[in-house]
Design a protein around this motif. Structure first.
Motif, PDB file in Angstrom:
ATOM      1  N   GLU A 166       0.859  -1.330  -0.059  1.00  0.00           N
ATOM      2  CA  GLU A 166       0.107   0.061   0.033  1.00  0.00           C
ATOM      3  C   GLU A 166       0.936   1.282   0.082  1.00  0.00           C
ATOM      4  O   GLU A 166       0.356   2.269  -0.744  1.00  0.00           O
ATOM      5  N   GLU A 169       2.437   1.758  -3.210  1.00  0.00           N
ATOM      6  CA  GLU A 169       1.426   2.479  -4.425  1.00  0.00           C
ATOM      7  C   GLU A 169       1.230   4.069  -4.011  1.00  0.00           C
ATOM      8  O   GLU A 169       1.192   4.663  -5.143  1.00  0.00           O
ATOM      9  N   LYS A 170       1.186   4.110  -2.976  1.00  0.00           N
ATOM     10  CA  LYS A 170       0.734   5.633  -2.620  1.00  0.00           C
ATOM     11  C   LYS A 170       1.775   6.616  -2.944  1.00  0.00           C
ATOM     12  O   LYS A 170       1.660   7.521  -3.417  1.00  0.00           O
ATOM     13  N   THR A 173       1.222   6.841  -6.963  1.00  0.00           N
ATOM     14  CA  THR A 173      -0.350   6.918  -7.511  1.00  0.00           C
ATOM     15  C   THR A 173      -1.159   8.115  -6.915  1.00  0.00           C
ATOM     16  O   THR A 173      -2.146   8.412  -7.291  1.00  0.00           O
ATOM     17  N   THR A 174      -0.352   8.868  -6.030  1.00  0.00           N
ATOM     18  CA  THR A 174      -0.981  10.041  -5.360  1.00  0.00           C
ATOM     19  C   THR A 174      -0.475  11.656  -5.930  1.00  0.00           C
ATOM     20  O   THR A 174      -0.746  12.393  -5.627  1.00  0.00           O
ATOM     21  N   GLU A 183      -3.139   0.637 -13.308  1.00  0.00           N
ATOM     22  CA  GLU A 183      -3.107  -0.592 -12.394  1.00  0.00           C
ATOM     23  C   GLU A 183      -3.430  -1.889 -13.253  1.00  0.00           C
ATOM     24  O   GLU A 183      -4.598  -1.919 -13.914  1.00  0.00           O
ATOM     25  N   LYS A 411      -4.288  10.979  -2.031  1.00  0.00           N
ATOM     26  CA  LYS A 411      -5.777  10.071  -2.552  1.00  0.00           C
ATOM     27  C   LYS A 411      -4.902   9.437  -3.906  1.00  0.00           C
ATOM     28  O   LYS A 411      -4.485   9.968  -4.722  1.00  0.00           O
ATOM     29  N   LYS A 412      -5.227   8.124  -3.928  1.00  0.00           N
ATOM     30  CA  LYS A 412      -4.884   7.129  -5.145  1.00  0.00           C
ATOM     31  C   LYS A 412      -5.721   7.490  -6.112  1.00  0.00           C
ATOM     32  O   LYS A 412      -7.031   7.522  -6.217  1.00  0.00           O
ATOM     33  N   LYS A 413      -4.903   7.697  -7.233  1.00  0.00           N
ATOM     34  CA  LYS A 413      -5.566   7.944  -8.635  1.00  0.00           C
ATOM     35  C   LYS A 413      -4.927   7.137  -9.540  1.00  0.00           C
ATOM     36  O   LYS A 413      -3.703   7.211  -9.925  1.00  0.00           O
TER      37      LYS A 413
END
Length: 432
Positions: A166, A169-170, A173-174, A183, A411-413
């Motif tokens: 996680e 990813e952050k 992806t943020t 993804e 915020k994950k985008k």
């Protein structure tokens, strides 16, 4: 200096083309046509030099025919803005901590170097470079943060759904701005395959300027040799031989260490340590090289079943398999063995992430049979990047460094996508 393709030594290009293209048209990796050997006098002076001073000499030896001294200094100064301390863990066993950069992973070195060099080479161009990156974890965060806000560059990161921590990813992806995350419904090897197919697609390359910032790109790969010189310079001079153990997935990191060895650094042995994705250890121990489907593990950044940099290992030893196997020993470990090593070393007062633990295990097994060595294992990421795994294995609560914790609030985008090339090509064509 020219760069040749590992698939065809007659195909040679200059530095700019090697960096901007990333991958040769025949899918080969670019390699320097000549590897300079540093003088013994310079090597003897390394302990007296700073990290940056070592960088000027090493990068200067490799790139002085293309870059000015001022450019080399600017490039090194931009890359080496943080330390890589050597920490004693046990008698004759040291951890090389490569997680003190912006994203707390070793790939910060290569990503910062690559972004700076690419911006230098594209300074007079009005074209937009699209950087395609396949990641199993740390590459994505390092490249995203290294290229964030760089004019004229857009980064597209492909990562396997559900197979990246996680926090990792952050970190990519943020961010937004010029960073896009895709993804992919698959594994890392699917992401890597999509990127390679895009590089070879004639239609796409006529319209888009595509390149890579994975370790297949020489600008990402070569600067990793710097911390081998630095670590060696800080080791005790006690007459013992020196081994470096490298937790390995795509094998760019250990290939950079071998590059340092070829430049004259007197490293006596390399240890390639992997998780159960053991294609290369099997090869080093007598099997034929055979790609496999990747297997998910707690050391997810090494979950690679078809390592892209394997051709570089051979090229660095002039395609002599016997020399490669004599210089590099291969070991692999299960998740259970990895956790046991983390617990053992924690009792001695040092906390490892699961990747560093795999490197530690490889070094320990090698040194158990070779008592005349001192060794370094590469601690490639801060334990906090794998917080859940580390906390469960060690039964403790980790406090995240402030800059890591800040990512968790983002915020994950992402854009979801299958692993079919037609779908990926359609997405890229939308950028025309």
């Amino acid at each position: 200096m020219k760069f040749y393709s590992t698939n065809n030594s007659a195909h040679q290009v200059n530095l700019a083309e090697a960096v901007i293209k990333g991958l040769a048209p025949d899918q080969g990796l670019y390699m320097p046509t000549e590897i300079p050997v540093l003088s013994e006098d310079l090597l003897n002076k390394l302990p007296e030099m700073t990290f940056q001073e070592i960088g000027y000499e090493v990068i200067g030896a490799l790139f002085s025919s293309t870059l000015s001294q001022d450019q080399i200094k600017e490039l090194v100064d931009h890359t080496l803005t943080f330390d890589a301390p050597l920490v004693k863990v046990e008698d004759d066993v040291y951890s090389l901590e490569l997680f003190h950069g912006p994203t707390l992973a070793f790939k910060d070195f290569g990503a910062r170097f690559c972004s700076k060099l690419m911006s230098m080479l594209m300074e007079k161009s009005d074209r937009t470079v699209r950087v395609l990156v396949a990641t199993s974890g740390d590459t994505g965060s390092a490249v995203a943060n290294g290229f964030l806000g760089v004019d004229g560059v857009e980064v597209i990161i492909l990562f396997p759904k559900g197979k990246v921590s996680e926090l990792q990813e952050k970190q990519f992806t943020t961010l937004g701005q010029n960073i896009t995350a895709l993804e992919i419904d698959g594994v890392f090897d699917d992401c890597q395959k999509l990127v390679k197919e895009a590089f070879l697609d004639k239609d796409l390359n006529e319209k888009l300027l595509l390149t890579s910032a994975n370790s297949i790109n020489v600008a990402r790969w070569i600067p990793q040799c710097l911390y081998y010189f630095y670590a060696f310079s800080r080791l005790p001079k006690n007459g013992k031989k020196v081994a470096f153990a490298v937790p390995s997935g795509n094998f760019g990191n250990i290939a950079a260490g071998i590059l340092a060895q070829r430049m004259g650094l007197p490293i006596d042995q390399f240890v390639a340590a992997t998780n159960v994705n053991k294609v290369v250890p099997d090869y080093l121990n007598g099997a034929k090289f055979a790609a496999m489907a990747s297997i998910a593990t707690i050391s997810n950044s090494m979950d690679v079943g078809n390592p892209s940099n394997f051709p570089r290992l051979l090229a660095l030893y002039d395609n002599d398999e016997k020399t490669l196997k004599n210089n590099v020993k291969g070991y692999f470990y299960s998740d259970q063995e990895t956790e046991v090593a983390m617990q053992k070393v924690k009792k001695a007062g040092y906390t490892m992430d699961p990747h560093g633990a795999v490197g530690y295990l490889g070094l320990s097994d090698f040194m158990a049979e070779n008592s005349d060595y001192q060794g370094v294992f590469l601690e490639t990421a801060h334990p906090g990047k794998f917080r859940e795994t580390v906390e469960r294995a060690l039964d403790l609560k980790l406090e995240l460094p402030e800059r890591l914790a800040a990512f968790m609030d983002g915020k994950k985008k992402v854009e979801a996508m299958g692993n079919d090339f037609k779908e990926f090509k359609g997405y890229l064509k939308g950028l025309f």
